[in-house]
Write a protein that holds these residues in place. Structure first.
Motif, PDB file in Angstrom:
ATOM      1  N   PRO A 213       0.821  -1.209   0.000  1.00  0.00           N
ATOM      2  CA  PRO A 213       0.000   0.000   0.000  1.00  0.00           C
ATOM      3  C   PRO A 213       0.857   1.263   0.000  1.00  0.00           C
ATOM      4  CG  PRO A 213       0.136  -0.845   2.216  1.00  0.00           C
ATOM      5  CD  PRO A 213       0.963  -1.763   1.355  1.00  0.00           C
ATOM      6  N   GLN A 215       0.407   3.920  -1.634  1.00  0.00           N
ATOM      7  CA  GLN A 215      -0.404   5.129  -1.714  1.00  0.00           C
ATOM      8  C   GLN A 215      -1.694   4.885  -0.948  1.00  0.00           C
ATOM      9  OE1 GLN A 215       0.526   8.000  -3.168  1.00  0.00           O
ATOM     10  NE2 GLN A 215       2.496   7.136  -3.758  1.00  0.00           N
ATOM     11  N   LEU A 216      -2.380   5.950  -0.625  1.00  0.00           N
ATOM     12  CA  LEU A 216      -3.681   5.848   0.001  1.00  0.00           C
ATOM     13  C   LEU A 216      -4.601   5.022  -0.895  1.00  0.00           C
ATOM     14  CD1 LEU A 216      -5.700   6.873   2.209  1.00  0.00           C
ATOM     15  CD2 LEU A 216      -6.163   8.796   0.651  1.00  0.00           C
ATOM     16  N   HIS A 217      -5.216   3.979  -0.354  1.00  0.00           N
ATOM     17  CA  HIS A 217      -6.113   3.165  -1.158  1.00  0.00           C
ATOM     18  C   HIS A 217      -7.255   2.642  -0.293  1.00  0.00           C
ATOM     19  CE1 HIS A 217      -3.862  -0.131   0.682  1.00  0.00           C
ATOM     20  NE2 HIS A 217      -4.821  -0.946   0.283  1.00  0.00           N
ATOM     21  N   TRP A 230      -2.794   3.254   4.180  1.00  0.00           N
ATOM     22  CA  TRP A 230      -1.723   4.056   3.579  1.00  0.00           C
ATOM     23  C   TRP A 230      -0.388   3.623   4.173  1.00  0.00           C
ATOM     24  CZ3 TRP A 230      -5.674   6.016   6.627  1.00  0.00           C
ATOM     25  CH2 TRP A 230      -5.324   6.406   7.928  1.00  0.00           C
ATOM     26  N   TYR A 241      -1.954  12.664  11.503  1.00  0.00           N
ATOM     27  CA  TYR A 241      -2.663  12.721  10.233  1.00  0.00           C
ATOM     28  C   TYR A 241      -4.014  13.403  10.429  1.00  0.00           C
ATOM     29  CZ  TYR A 241       0.551   9.020   8.663  1.00  0.00           C
ATOM     30  OH  TYR A 241       1.656   8.283   8.332  1.00  0.00           O
ATOM     31  N   THR A 264      -2.016   3.626  10.275  1.00  0.00           N
ATOM     32  CA  THR A 264      -1.874   3.274   8.854  1.00  0.00           C
ATOM     33  C   THR A 264      -3.212   2.868   8.246  1.00  0.00           C
ATOM     34  OG1 THR A 264      -1.272   1.004   9.449  1.00  0.00           O
ATOM     35  CG2 THR A 264       0.540   2.563   9.053  1.00  0.00           C
ATOM     36  N   LEU A 281      -5.788  12.555   2.684  1.00  0.00           N
ATOM     37  CA  LEU A 281      -4.944  12.209   3.827  1.00  0.00           C
ATOM     38  C   LEU A 281      -3.858  13.275   3.933  1.00  0.00           C
ATOM     39  CD1 LEU A 281      -4.095  10.086   6.018  1.00  0.00           C
ATOM     40  CD2 LEU A 281      -2.548   9.161   4.282  1.00  0.00           C
ATOM     41  N   GLN A 293      -2.308  13.096   0.224  1.00  0.00           N
ATOM     42  CA  GLN A 293      -2.718  12.098  -0.758  1.00  0.00           C
ATOM     43  C   GLN A 293      -4.232  12.155  -0.910  1.00  0.00           C
ATOM     44  OE1 GLN A 293      -1.072   8.173  -0.207  1.00  0.00           O
ATOM     45  NE2 GLN A 293       0.859   8.969   0.612  1.00  0.00           N
TER      46      GLN A 293
END
Length: 413
Positions: A213, A215-217, A230, A241, A264, A281, A293
């Motif tokens: 992961p 990237q942010l998904h 992320w 965050y 995360t 994010l 992101q």
């Protein structure tokens, strides 16, 4: 073992090459992978050996290393047992050898107890687990368990663990689909024990996707929410965050959540169905400047049904139940039909495949009122149910024989 080592090296090189094409270093892949192996007496020695060989070959194809993927093996039995913890073996071939050397422990199939134990291992530093890295559990089962698996599985998924299930063919489809991560078609495999090699490459690719992961998904997308993950960009001491969520058509209705720097993942719930959401994010670091992101996620259409239960072909000891089929992005995995007397008593259940929307209920009592409930199970793990009342008629009364006309021996005038 040499051919598998060569294949493993070739695949590792290809993995590094694909990572470079995506702008990511091969060393960026990190994660903790726990194999949960049914080692109980319900599994024959032959099946255990075949599954053990399958897991060994799978491990040999994975990029195991101190700073990359770490693997652990836990046995399911009367009590869970760790064959080896995370970080003990520093290569895929070493993990393969350790799996091949594992002995069957026999005992009861207490999978729920083993899952609770696995949750501790996946997040325990003493077991070699690492904070802030993706967590994956691969459960290989013959389908049976002496204790419930649903609640501990849900706890693992709530903690962001990706669940893959491999059933050798005797498991309950609805239960295992609900236990595996969504979507079930990617995370649940039904395969004969002699054909496990068929899914090796597909399962390997899915595990790597879950471990990467960068990237942010989003995952676990349903009609009312989704889970976000992320990479580890901060630490608990270096910042925090800010997670923002807003419908794409109404940015003013944004929701915000502040999370610690070692987080995360996060799950958004209570969202509208069939709606686009914009997610941001924002890492707030006191050490260095980090980019935010962004991601757009669309929730699934609302899952509806079953609807309009119809009771027909009513007999003293049976009746037929039909219903309008459930609707949704993937419709239903199947239906669970339950019937029980309204005044109390034992209920009976029937499982109906997804492609059907009726069934005949047998073994009922004459002249009895019943409550019939039809439940649709969806891939998201959600269920929808509808109930209706039905009554069987009294049994047919015996009829006296009709008198037969008497005939005389003479002719009619």
């Amino acid at each position: 073992m040499l051919p598998w080592t060569v294949i493993g090296l070739a695949l590792s090189l290809r993995l590094a090459r694909s990572g470079a094409e995506r702008g990511l270093p091969a060393s960026a892949l990190q994660g903790d992978l726990l194999f949960l192996l049914d080692s109980s007496a319900s599994v024959s020695h032959y099946e255990f050996n075949r599954v053990r060989e399958f897991l060994g070959r799978l491990a040999a194809l994975l990029p195991v290393g101190p700073g990359a993927l770490r693997a652990s093996l836990v046995h399911v039995g009367s009590r869970p047992h760790t064959e080896f913890p995370f970080g003990q073996h520093s290569s895929g071939s070493a993990v393969q050898d350790a799996i091949r050397a594992a002995a069957q422990r026999m005992g009861d199939t207490n999978t729920g107890l083993a899952l609770a134990y696995a949750k501790e291992q996946l997040f325990a530093k003493a077991a070699g687990a690492r904070p802030g890295v993706p967590k994956v559990l691969v459960w290989v089962t013959d389908g049976g368990s002496s204790d419930p698996v649903g609640p501990p599985m849900q706890e693992l998924k709530d903690l962001g663990v990706t669940i893959f299930i491999v059933s050798t063919g005797r498991g309950n489809l609805l239960e295992l689909s609900a236990a595996a991560s969504a979507p079930a078609e990617k995370h649940l495999h039904f395969v004969d024990v002699d054909d496990l090699h068929i899914i090796t490459q597909a399962l390997r690719g899915s595990i790597l996707d879950a471990m990467w992961p960068q990237q942010l998904h989003a995952s676990e997308v349903t009609s009312s929410g989704f889970r976000l993950a992320w990479p580890s960009l901060l630490t608990a001491d270096s910042g925090y965050y800010v997670l923002e969520l807003a419908p794409s058509t109404d940015p003013g209705a944004a929701r915000r959540q502040q999370l610690p720097g070692n987080a995360t993942g996060w799950a958004w719930t209570g969202l509208d169905s069939d709606t686009d959401y914009d997610v941001a994010l924002v890492p707030e670091s006191n050490v260095r400047l980090l980019r935010s992101q962004h991601l757009r996620v669309r929730t699934l259409p609302e899952e509806t049904g079953p609807e309009l239960i119809v009771v027909s072909h009513t007999r003293p000891r049976s009746l037929r139940v039909s219903w309008a089929p459930a609707l949704g992005p993937d419709a239903a995995l199947g239906y669970h039909v339950q019937v029980g007397p309204l005044r109390g008593g034992a209920a009976q259940s029937v499982e109906v495949p997804a492609g059907e929307n009726s069934t005949t209920l047998q073994g009922l009592a004459p002249g009895t009122a019943y409550l019939v409930t039809v439940t649709a199970a969806f891939r998201s793990g959600r269920e929808r149910a509808l109930s209706a009342k039905a009554c069987t008629p009294e049994g047919e009364r015996s009829r006296a024989p009709r008198p037969q006309p008497q005939r005389t021996g003479g002719r009619e005038p």
